[in-house]
Design an enzyme around this catalytic site. Structure first.
Site, PDB file in Angstrom:
ATOM      1  N   LYS A 110      51.951   7.995 -47.267  1.00 32.09           N
ATOM      2  CA  LYS A 110      50.802   7.858 -46.370  1.00 32.09           C
ATOM      3  C   LYS A 110      50.384   6.391 -46.235  1.00 32.09           C
ATOM      4  O   LYS A 110      49.441   6.070 -45.527  1.00 32.09           O
ATOM      5  CB  LYS A 110      49.619   8.684 -46.889  1.00 32.09           C
ATOM      6  CG  LYS A 110      49.861  10.186 -46.860  1.00 32.09           C
ATOM      7  CD  LYS A 110      48.627  10.923 -47.316  1.00 32.09           C
ATOM      8  CE  LYS A 110      48.884  12.347 -47.726  1.00 32.09           C
ATOM      9  NZ  LYS A 110      49.225  13.269 -46.645  1.00 32.09           N
TER      10      LYS A 110
ATOM     11  N   CYS B  80      46.062  22.067 -44.758  1.00 32.02           N
ATOM     12  CA  CYS B  80      46.089  22.384 -46.207  1.00 32.02           C
ATOM     13  C   CYS B  80      44.688  22.335 -46.813  1.00 32.02           C
ATOM     14  O   CYS B  80      44.522  21.952 -47.975  1.00 32.02           O
ATOM     15  CB  CYS B  80      47.025  21.455 -46.971  1.00 32.02           C
ATOM     16  SG  CYS B  80      48.723  21.543 -46.454  1.00 32.02           S
TER      17      CYS B  80
END
Lengths: 89, 411
Positions: free
Chosen positions: B225, B371
């Site tokens: 990320k 999620c």
């Protein structure tokens, strides 16, 4: 090979309460698949020549010229495969 | 100041067209794109230095070992850890949290204990604790969130007690971009002798992180990320805690000695020093080296510049999205408590509809639960579309997003 497997690369059950089912057509078969679907389903609306809102046997769905489709409010993949079989035959 | 045009030149993928349109990548909360510097570092490693680390005396292995150790040093410095002994390389945030669960929680948590988790956590900071509670019998308690997606600090204060052994909290929500005051939470937790585990997956890539200043016990984040390759991440842990913990995985690299005692017909094992005690098996050396290059890239820009540029983009996007009549933006209205993530829905469409429509125009953004299903349930969302920004995004790309959304609205 079934007619669905001939045209469809993947079916994703998208997360979210809506339980949308996303169909990804095989890249080299997507134009043929979309053509067949457009011949059989009722066209409700076309957006920018690349998004088609359609209905078929009381099921509303969208098909994208990019080779994807989204089906809503189906019971599951079996029902989707049954509809796709009719649309793609 | 951040020179976005110069930065964009470093990202080959941004030259791509998708479905006939220039790629606009707004799914940075899921994973970031990689600059040529990181790609080249990985290629350079495999072309010139590849060998198994810490295993051999020959030149290549020494080079690879030095690079891998240097990667730990750079990452430790990036988060202001004391040194590499507090910086364990793992596959990602999920593995880092599982490491804490099974190397610490499995041995320390008892039936009468409690683990306090917030309801805004990613599944990776919920599932390991629920799973472990089935084994150890402790209770998982959930601190509440407010309607706007911010943490209800009062609820957290009300729930914490001497039974609480661990508080698990996201630094930044991956759905709403809400920034939690983890320093305040750590102070509160420590008053009750509880440890604090921070999921830093959405903060380490986007803002300065100083683990000493935050005073947290564990801090987990992912390389992919923050410009690095997939399959590499970091668990920061305070040295005194890591030293007392049992290993997570067993195998090569994490042991100092395995000696066979013929009288007992058993092997006795002693652990390697930190951080290697927690890095069993041949590590993802090339991922670590990619992460080092990513950290250097971000340091070169300056994390203060990163956070202020992304804030500018987020504020701009939030303002412009008000022009879209059918678009609802979720999360807190106060821009001071959030950073570069904007959850939204378009009236009459599911989030997947929105993502597929935007994909047709070359705009990539995420749809679904991200999620974080409990958070969606609590704020009454069936799912959401999510735009998340990074250093290579521009206001012009946001303008394009607005234009397409308005086209969709009118269709």
């Amino acid at each position: 090979m079934s007619v669905v497997d001939n045209y469809v690369a993947r079916i994703d059950e998208a997360c979210g309460e809506e339980k949308d089912l996303i169909v990804i057509f095989k890249y080299d078969k997507k134009d043929e698949a979309i053509k067949k679907i457009l011949e059989k389903a009722k066209r409700e609306k076309t957006v920018s020549v690349m998004i088609f809102e359609l209905t078929f046997r009381n099921t509303s769905f969208r098909v994208y010229a990019t080779g994807k489709a989204i089906f809503r409010k189906l019971k599951g993949k079996d029902e989707l495969r049954s509809i796709l079989t009719e649309l793609l035959s | 100041m951040l020179d976005v045009d110069k930065i964009r030149e470093d990202f080959p993928i941004l030259k791509r067209k998708i479905n006939g349109y220039p790629l606009i990548y707004f799914d940075n909360a899921a994973t970031s794109q990689k600059p040529i510097q990181v790609i080249s570092a990985v290629t350079e490693f495999y072309e010139h230095h590849n060998a198994n680390i810490h295993r051999a005396v020959y030149t290549l292995s020494q080079e690879a070992s030095e690079l891998y150790e240097k990667a730990h040093e750079e990452v430790a410095s990036f988060i202001n850890a004391k040194g590499i002994e507090e910086t364990i390389f793992v596959r990602g945030t999920t593995e880092a949290i599982n490491l804490v669960a099974y190397a610490w929680g499995l041995h320390k948590l008892r039936k009468e204990d409690e683990v306090l988790v917030t309801l805004m956590e990613h599944h990776s900071n919920i599932v390991p604790w629920e799973n472990l509670s089935k084994i150890r019998g402790f209770r998982v308690k959930y601190a509440r969130i407010r309607e706007d997606g911010t943490l209800d600090y009062q609820s957290l204060e009300d729930m914490i007690s001497k039974k609480t052994k661990l508080v698990c909290v996201s630094h930044v929500s991956n759905v709403t971009g809400v920034v939690n005051d983890v320093k305040k939470i750590a102070k509160l937790a420590h008053e009750f002798d509880a440890l604090v585990l921070v999921d830093g997956a959405q903060s380490a890539p986007h803002m300065p992180v100083d683990v000493k200043d935050l005073s947290v016990d564990f801090f987990a984040f992912s390389g992919h990320k923050m410009l690095a390759p997939t399959g590499i991440g970091v668990l920061y842990g305070k040295r005194e805690l890591l030293e007392k913990m049992e290993p997570f995985h067993g195998g090569g690299e994490m042991i100092r000695e395995v000696s066979y005692d013929s009288a007992r017909d058993r092997c006795s094992i002693s652990w390697n020093e930190l951080p290697w005690k927690f890095e069993a098996g041949t590590p993802n050396s090339c991922g670590g080296i990619g992460l080092m290059e990513a950290v250097r890239y971000l340091k070169n820009i300056g994390m203060d510049n990163v956070v202020s540029y992304e804030k500018e983009l987020t504020d701009y996007a939030a303002d412009r999205l008000k022009e879209c009549k059918k678009v609802t933006v979720f999360g807190p209205k106060n821009p001071k408590v959030k950073c570069g993530i904007i959850p939204l829905n378009v009236e009459g469409m599911s989030s997947h509809d929105v993502a597929l429509l935007l994909d047709s125009y070359g705009i990539m953004l995420r749809s679904g639960f991200h999620c974080a299903q409990p958070l969606h349930q609590l704020i009454g969302l069936k799912s959401s579309a999510r735009a998340s920004f990074y250093i290579y995004n521009t206001k012009a790309e946001i303008d394009r997003l607005i234009t397409v959304l308005q086209e969709i609205e009118q269709a």
